[in-house]
Write an enzyme that holds these catalytic residues in place. Sequence first.
Site, PDB file in Angstrom:
ATOM      1  N   ASN A  57       0.875  -1.173   0.000  1.00  0.00           N
ATOM      2  CA  ASN A  57       0.000   0.000   0.000  1.00  0.00           C
ATOM      3  C   ASN A  57       0.908   1.217   0.000  1.00  0.00           C
ATOM      4  O   ASN A  57       1.500   1.565   1.015  1.00  0.00           O
ATOM      5  CB  ASN A  57      -0.879  -0.034   1.258  1.00  0.00           C
ATOM      6  CG  ASN A  57      -1.839   1.146   1.320  1.00  0.00           C
ATOM      7  OD1 ASN A  57      -1.792   2.052   0.497  1.00  0.00           O
ATOM      8  ND2 ASN A  57      -2.708   1.119   2.317  1.00  0.00           N
ATOM      9  N   HIS A  67     -13.216   2.821  -0.222  1.00  0.00           N
ATOM     10  CA  HIS A  67     -13.236   1.784   0.832  1.00  0.00           C
ATOM     11  C   HIS A  67     -13.827   0.470   0.311  1.00  0.00           C
ATOM     12  O   HIS A  67     -14.289  -0.358   1.104  1.00  0.00           O
ATOM     13  CB  HIS A  67     -14.112   2.211   2.033  1.00  0.00           C
ATOM     14  CG  HIS A  67     -13.505   3.257   2.919  1.00  0.00           C
ATOM     15  ND1 HIS A  67     -14.296   4.135   3.639  1.00  0.00           N
ATOM     16  CD2 HIS A  67     -12.233   3.552   3.232  1.00  0.00           C
ATOM     17  CE1 HIS A  67     -13.525   4.942   4.344  1.00  0.00           C
ATOM     18  NE2 HIS A  67     -12.259   4.610   4.110  1.00  0.00           N
ATOM     19  N   ARG A 110     -12.994  15.438   7.850  1.00  0.00           N
ATOM     20  CA  ARG A 110     -13.729  15.840   6.639  1.00  0.00           C
ATOM     21  C   ARG A 110     -15.199  16.095   6.956  1.00  0.00           C
ATOM     22  O   ARG A 110     -15.783  15.400   7.786  1.00  0.00           O
ATOM     23  CB  ARG A 110     -13.660  14.745   5.573  1.00  0.00           C
ATOM     24  CG  ARG A 110     -12.270  14.488   5.075  1.00  0.00           C
ATOM     25  CD  ARG A 110     -12.272  13.422   3.972  1.00  0.00           C
ATOM     26  NE  ARG A 110     -11.034  12.677   4.028  1.00  0.00           N
ATOM     27  CZ  ARG A 110     -10.946  11.373   3.802  1.00  0.00           C
ATOM     28  NH1 ARG A 110     -12.006  10.661   3.493  1.00  0.00           N
ATOM     29  NH2 ARG A 110      -9.783  10.780   3.882  1.00  0.00           N
TER      30      ARG A 110
END
Length: 406
Positions: free
Chosen positions: A8, A188, A249
């Site tokens: 990742n 996601h 956010r």
Amino acid sequence: MSVVLVVNSGSSSFKYQLIDMRSERVLATGLVERIGDAQGRARHTVHAQADPEVGAESATAEIERRIPDHTAGFQAMLDAFAEHGPSLAQHAPIAVGHRVVHGGARFFAATPIDDLVEINIDELSVLAPLHNPGALQGIRAARRAFADVPHVAVFDTAFHQTMPPEAYTYALDRELAERHRIRRYGFHGTSHRFVSEAAAAYVGRPVEKLRQIVFHLGNGASATAIDGGRSVDTSMGFTPLEGLVMGTRTGDLDPAILLHLQRRAGLGVDDLDRVLNKESGLLGLAGANDMRDLVARHRDGDEAATLALDVYLHRLRGYAGAYMAQLGGVDVISFTAGVGENVPIVRAGALDRLAFAGVRVDPERNEKAPRGEIARISADDSDVTVLVVPTDEEVEIARQTLAVCS
Ligand code: ADP
């Protein structure tokens, strides 16, 4: 051996896991960070029993040295394996799986990487300027470090490519939206897929027969409505900014607020980007984005923490109701990620008005849900099964990588 390496990668760091896919046991994990800085760092953990030399305890080694680029980062990782184990000769990866945030409308499944796929990932950087370039740097370096095995891209957006047009289309001028590829993509996806499949296995019914809602509540947060194993709606949109209240956010916001802030507060594009993504959400409301702090402060009577929690829960309730309506009912609701797995009052609060629809959370099961394993928290008389499901995006990436390669 059936070992897969999962990578990742971001622009200045990458994480990796070496997983034995026969048992899905993690053999080693690591983080290489501060790539390009004066001093870089690699942290490598050999997991218990991966290497007889290490014994029953996991052991972590740290290496500090300059890591000018991702290629040097992979060399640092290979050095860590050579020095601290497990031996990559004995546990040679048969494939490398890469997490890639944005696959646009082009990639709807895990995809073997060749030069053309690299070009496509690069081109999709327009839609994910903070994420795809770093992933690509990792892919290029990993393809050099592991030149003899297949590399597979697993996209965060791919699971949501099954959404119908009415779910992914914004009510914008069509020509303008198409020209700029503006639509809901959703993110996601790897986690939503893993959790919905684990939930189906837990309740002992085929995923094709279930209507599910998954709440992935971490620092970033999203909800997905899943019908028969296919994502049919999700709360993150064109970017990961839309939907639920998150750590930093906003989630959903009247877009006219941006216009107002531009006109009245003199904020430019970069200011707005920062405010919406980094200075809002729980942090903006209460000065902290860690749910542990907020829950503790709420219990002490802190007004800002209580409001932040109330706004967070109000949004969750809205999505729970909306997705029940989209699915025409629901069989299983799952909570996952840092907040979803660890914060009982969030799980209870999100569903506390849904008794009329047959959703009943058992307060004691909810409070006592064991960490790190799947737990049912709905009451025996609940028509809907409510679960806590620990997510594992790395295992899901490894599974999809293996499936593509075999
Ligand atoms: P991400 O991968 O999106 O960065 P995680 O899924 O690791 O995030 O979730 C991080 C968030 O989960 C933290 O900000 C914190 O609010 C929350 N969290 C993690 N562990 C706990 C815990 N034990 N109790 C309460 N909240 C927790």
